[in-house]
Design a protein around this motif. Structure first.
Motif, PDB file in Angstrom:
ATOM      1  N   ARG A 180      39.573  46.600  47.676  1.00 50.21           N
ATOM      2  CA  ARG A 180      39.780  45.492  46.737  1.00 50.21           C
ATOM      3  C   ARG A 180      38.812  45.624  45.571  1.00 50.21           C
ATOM      4  NH1 ARG A 180      42.765  40.651  47.165  1.00 50.21           N
ATOM      5  NH2 ARG A 180      44.076  42.218  48.094  1.00 50.21           N
ATOM      6  N   ASP A 181      39.335  45.499  44.353  1.00 48.19           N
ATOM      7  CA  ASP A 181      38.518  45.563  43.141  1.00 48.19           C
ATOM      8  C   ASP A 181      37.786  44.231  42.985  1.00 48.19           C
ATOM      9  OD1 ASP A 181      37.864  45.145  40.282  1.00 48.19           O
ATOM     10  OD2 ASP A 181      38.881  47.068  40.027  1.00 48.19           O
ATOM     11  N   PRO A 182      36.490  44.262  42.677  1.00 45.15           N
ATOM     12  CA  PRO A 182      35.734  43.013  42.515  1.00 45.15           C
ATOM     13  C   PRO A 182      36.331  42.061  41.475  1.00 45.15           C
ATOM     14  CG  PRO A 182      34.243  44.876  42.586  1.00 45.15           C
ATOM     15  CD  PRO A 182      35.637  45.447  42.533  1.00 45.15           C
ATOM     16  N   SER A 183      37.020  42.595  40.475  1.00 48.73           N
ATOM     17  CA  SER A 183      37.601  41.723  39.445  1.00 48.73           C
ATOM     18  C   SER A 183      38.842  40.985  39.954  1.00 48.73           C
ATOM     19  CB  SER A 183      37.948  42.531  38.196  1.00 48.73           C
ATOM     20  OG  SER A 183      38.994  43.454  38.487  1.00 48.73           O
ATOM     21  N   ALA A 184      39.339  41.352  41.148  1.00 50.06           N
ATOM     22  CA  ALA A 184      40.540  40.732  41.704  1.00 50.06           C
ATOM     23  C   ALA A 184      40.232  39.524  42.578  1.00 50.06           C
ATOM     24  CB  ALA A 184      41.324  41.764  42.507  1.00 50.06           C
ATOM     25  N   VAL A 185      38.962  39.106  42.658  1.00 47.36           N
ATOM     26  CA  VAL A 185      38.609  37.950  43.473  1.00 47.36           C
ATOM     27  C   VAL A 185      38.024  36.860  42.586  1.00 47.36           C
ATOM     28  CG1 VAL A 185      38.281  39.347  45.555  1.00 47.36           C
ATOM     29  CG2 VAL A 185      36.318  38.849  44.103  1.00 47.36           C
ATOM     30  N   GLY A 186      38.099  35.631  43.077  1.00 46.26           N
ATOM     31  CA  GLY A 186      37.662  34.484  42.280  1.00 46.26           C
ATOM     32  C   GLY A 186      36.204  34.122  42.426  1.00 46.26           C
ATOM     33  N   GLY A 187      35.533  34.675  43.414  1.00 46.45           N
ATOM     34  CA  GLY A 187      34.134  34.316  43.648  1.00 46.45           C
ATOM     35  C   GLY A 187      33.220  35.511  43.503  1.00 46.45           C
ATOM     36  N   PRO A 188      31.928  35.251  43.564  1.00 45.61           N
ATOM     37  CA  PRO A 188      30.966  36.348  43.463  1.00 45.61           C
ATOM     38  C   PRO A 188      31.013  37.233  44.714  1.00 45.61           C
ATOM     39  CG  PRO A 188      29.836  34.315  44.013  1.00 45.61           C
ATOM     40  CD  PRO A 188      31.275  33.952  43.742  1.00 45.61           C
ATOM     41  N   VAL A 189      30.937  38.528  44.513  1.00 48.12           N
ATOM     42  CA  VAL A 189      30.928  39.473  45.632  1.00 48.12           C
ATOM     43  C   VAL A 189      29.524  39.493  46.219  1.00 48.12           C
ATOM     44  CG1 VAL A 189      31.225  41.879  46.307  1.00 48.12           C
ATOM     45  CG2 VAL A 189      32.792  40.842  44.648  1.00 48.12           C
ATOM     46  N   VAL A 190      29.427  39.178  47.519  1.00 52.59           N
ATOM     47  CA  VAL A 190      28.127  39.126  48.193  1.00 52.59           C
ATOM     48  C   VAL A 190      27.966  40.245  49.218  1.00 52.59           C
ATOM     49  CG1 VAL A 190      27.835  36.650  47.794  1.00 52.59           C
ATOM     50  CG2 VAL A 190      28.911  37.452  49.926  1.00 52.59           C
ATOM     51  N   GLY A 191      29.023  41.007  49.441  1.00 52.20           N
ATOM     52  CA  GLY A 191      28.942  42.099  50.396  1.00 52.20           C
ATOM     53  C   GLY A 191      30.241  42.864  50.456  1.00 52.20           C
ATOM     54  N   ARG A 192      30.214  43.912  51.264  1.00 50.66           N
ATOM     55  CA  ARG A 192      31.383  44.766  51.499  1.00 50.66           C
ATOM     56  C   ARG A 192      31.618  44.848  53.000  1.00 50.66           C
ATOM     57  NH1 ARG A 192      34.093  47.071  46.993  1.00 50.66           N
ATOM     58  NH2 ARG A 192      32.711  46.789  45.215  1.00 50.66           N
ATOM     59  N   GLY A 193      32.876  44.994  53.383  1.00 47.03           N
ATOM     60  CA  GLY A 193      33.216  45.071  54.797  1.00 47.03           C
ATOM     61  C   GLY A 193      32.532  46.210  55.519  1.00 47.03           C
ATOM     62  N   ALA A 194      32.185  47.260  54.787  1.00 49.14           N
ATOM     63  CA  ALA A 194      31.524  48.412  55.400  1.00 49.14           C
ATOM     64  C   ALA A 194      30.017  48.216  55.557  1.00 49.14           C
ATOM     65  CB  ALA A 194      31.792  49.661  54.554  1.00 49.14           C
ATOM     66  N   ASP A 195      29.479  47.102  55.052  1.00 50.12           N
ATOM     67  CA  ASP A 195      28.038  46.841  55.180  1.00 50.12           C
ATOM     68  C   ASP A 195      27.666  46.654  56.653  1.00 50.12           C
ATOM     69  OD1 ASP A 195      27.927  46.889  52.426  1.00 50.12           O
ATOM     70  OD2 ASP A 195      27.638  44.716  52.199  1.00 50.12           O
ATOM     71  N   ASP A 196      26.418  46.871  56.959  1.00 44.94           N
ATOM     72  CA  ASP A 196      25.884  46.632  58.293  1.00 44.94           C
ATOM     73  C   ASP A 196      26.159  45.182  58.704  1.00 44.94           C
ATOM     74  OD1 ASP A 196      23.935  47.313  60.563  1.00 44.94           O
ATOM     75  OD2 ASP A 196      23.002  45.548  59.618  1.00 44.94           O
ATOM     76  N   LEU A 197      26.633  44.967  59.940  1.00 47.28           N
ATOM     77  CA  LEU A 197      27.006  43.630  60.411  1.00 47.28           C
ATOM     78  C   LEU A 197      25.840  42.652  60.309  1.00 47.28           C
ATOM     79  CD1 LEU A 197      29.231  41.848  61.620  1.00 47.28           C
ATOM     80  CD2 LEU A 197      28.403  42.538  63.879  1.00 47.28           C
TER      81      LEU A 197
END
Length: 175
Positions: free
Chosen positions: A141-158
């Motif tokens: 998913r491209d960060p510009s395609a979401v309405g809120g601030p990106v705080v992480g990625r699904g691949a980040d450490d749990l």
């Protein structure tokens, strides 16, 4: 655990089959170590979650706007006001930016208010990528395609994601 924990909401956004639900399954038990957790799932097609002919279905088709079922193990509620026809906010105050113009955001805001009132500390929202909520991007998913601030990625450490979510600003100020 205190019922006075801040109300934190995070959105998981990504294309179909990108691993959003799997990430929800991994996040929920870890967040539950720190407070009550609810989830909200955006579904893009109508489904029947109440068996036709069952008493609760009969209550709903008779005209009840909300039907609550209580079983020995579960309590559930079915509310007829979905994304197409969410309730109007009586006081006119928007919980989410842009919600007054977008029925999907109004439906989400109404749901979040109910969950906050029930004392949840965390809500993990799967889908609703246009919502102005802190967002974890899953897949490509491209960060510009979401309405809120990106705080992480699904691949980040749990554990990193859990700590990020715990550190989010509360959606609702309970003070």
């Amino acid at each position: 655990m205190s019922q006075e924990l801040p109300f934190r909401v995070v959105c998981l956004a990504g294309p179909s089959d990108s691993g959003k639900t799997t990430l929800v399954e991994r996040l929920v038990p870890r967040l539950a170590d720190h407070g009550r957790v609810a989830t909200v799932k955006s579904i893009h097609h109508d489904i029947e979650i109440d068996t036709p002919g069952a008493d609760t279905h009969r209550h709903r088709t008779a005209g009840a706007e909300t039907v609550v079922g209580v079983t020995p193990e579960l309590t559930f509620d079915v509310t007829t006001r979905g994304k197409r026809d969410p309730p109007d906010r009586p006081d006119g105050d928007a919980v989410l930016e842009g919600e007054t113009d977008d029925p999907e955001l109004r439906a989400l805001a109404d749901t979040l208010e109910r969950l906050e009132a029930r004392g949840y500390a965390f809500v993990v929202v799967e889908g609703f990528s246009a919502a102005p909520l802190p967002t974890v991007l899953v897949g490509d998913r491209d960060p510009s395609a979401v309405g809120g601030p990106v705080v992480g990625r699904g691949a980040d450490d749990l554990e990193t994601l859990v700590e990020t979510i715990r550190g989010l600003d509360p959606l609702v100020d309970r003070g």
